[in-house]
Write an enzyme that holds these catalytic residues in place. Structure first.
Site: not given
Ligand code: NAD
Ligand code: UFG
Length: 336
Positions: A11, A58, A84, A124, A148, A152, A177, A199, A291
């Site tokens: 992405y 890879d 991620k 992140s 995760y 990082k 963010f 979301l 959550r």
């Protein structure tokens, strides 16, 4: 310059490829396609004029990485490749440390071996853990709350150690963010496999009718409407941040961390309303329980990136939703 984008068919990598090509760089994508589709390369070709080179491999294949750096005379690397999903990382922590930490270690060894010492890393906001104050600046204490995030953080620390050991390294950790939206062409964007964790892709899939309704994870947070507040940033603004970081590293060595956000927080319900307005489609939702692991609010101070990189997010919430909606419609017509 020739720039290697690990995770380049993903992405954020694919959008950054467009921005770098527009700035006159030659991009080489390196990806094992575990979370992306090879069709992205041809669609990038439509946007860029010709498709970028793709090396299918890879991150843990150090020999292939070194060979790729040499064959393509790479001058800098932007390292997007990684797993991620926070929830998945709780169930499969070793897969996350192997893929993210070991994969990065192999990359650094290959870079050292071939003399490529300029690196921009996809970090992140998760490295800040539970926010102690808002907006979060780069001086905020770090401390991740899941494997995760810890992967990082480990990588950031590894990069800082490397830069401290050898003044030839130029390293920027970009702490994203909440990236959303898509390229204006609608040809590339985020199309998560299975049920979206995040979301915006979920909202887009409800609007198009692929899913019945959104579950809003809690409306009893101490925020203006009770739903979670995040700093959503247009992926094309984020992509431009990588170009600015590369320019910055041209003049400076060492390890540097920058927040990439807008500095503005938006609630879940604000996002739903904004998406309904641009799509003209209803986004039905039900409020469910919180959550686990979510925080009430998280948004950036992006002052450091503004001051040192000369970079600022410019695109509005409407542009984020519009581009995401355009991509979702194209996606539905031509599933990858
Ligand atoms: P993505 O999954 O779309 O892209 C990652 C790419 O890396 C995929 O194409 C995948 O196939 C590839 N990849 C994964 N493991 C690999 C391996 N071992 N070898 C080769 N290729 C591999 O994710 P994205 O949203 O584009 O995220 C890019 C980076 O930004 C990731 O490191 C992610 O942790 C980080 N990040 C993302 C977000 C977000 O919300 N999207 C937020 C903060 C940080
Ligand atoms: N949300 C819902 N319903 C959903 C999905 C999300 O109500 O179906 C809410 C969440 O509770 C949160 C907000 O929407 O309040 C944003 O959630 P996302 O999952 O889109 O994003 P997060 O901020 O939780 O997490 C993202 C990345 C993480 C990263 C973190 C910090 O997914 O990888 O930002 O950068 F660690």
């Amino acid at each position: 310059m020739n720039i290697l984008l690990t995770g380049g068919t993903g992405y954020i990598g694919s959008h950054t490829a467009v921005v770098l090509a527009e700035a006159g760089h030659r991009v080489v994508l390196y990806d094992n396609l575990c979370n992306s589709d090879v069709g992205v390369v041809q669609r990038l070709g439509q946007i860029m004029g010709s498709p970028p080179a793709l090396v299918q491999g890879d991150m843990r294949d150090g020999a292939l990485l070194a060979q790729t750096l040499r064959v393509h005379a790479v001058g800098a690397v932007i390292h997007f490749a990684g797993l991620k999903a926070v929830g998945e990382s709780l169930v499969q922590p070793l897969a996350y440390y192997d893929n993210n930490v070991v994969g990065t270690l192999r990359l650094l060894q290959a870079m050292q071996e071939t003399g490529v010492r300029t690196l921009v890393f996809s970090s992140s906001a998760t490295v800040y853990g539970e926010p102690r104050y808002l907006p979060i600046d780069e001086a905020h204490p770090t401390g991740a709350t899941n494997p995760y995030g810890r992967s990082k953080l480990h990588i950031e620390q590894m990069l800082a150690d490397l830069a401290a050991s050898d003044g030839g390294w130029k390293i920027a950790c970009l702490r994203y963010f909440n990236p959303v939206g898509a390229h204006e062409s609608g040809l590339i964007g985020e199309d998560p496999r299975g049920v979206p964790n995040n979301l915006m892709p979920y909202v887009a899939q409800v609007a198009i009718g692929r899913r019945q309704r959104l579950s809003v994870f809690g409306d009893d947070y101490p925020t203006p409407d009770g739903t979670g507040v995040r700093d959503y940033i247009h992926v094309m603004d984020l992509a431009l941040g990588h170009l600015a970081a590369l320019d910055y590293l041209g003049a400076l060595s060492g390890w540097h961390a920058f927040n990439l956000g807008t500095g503005q927080g938006h609630s879940v319900l604000e996002m739903v309303r904004a998406f309904e307005a641009v799509s003209g489609r209803p986004v039905p939702y039900q409020v469910v329980s919180r959550r686990p692991g979510d925080v009430a609010s998280c948004y950036a101070s992006a002052d450091k990136a503004h001051q040192l990189l000369g970079w600022q997010a410019r695109r509005s919430l409407t542009e984020m939703c519009l581009s995401s909606w355009r991509w979702q419609q194209n996606c539905e017509n031509t599933p990858s």
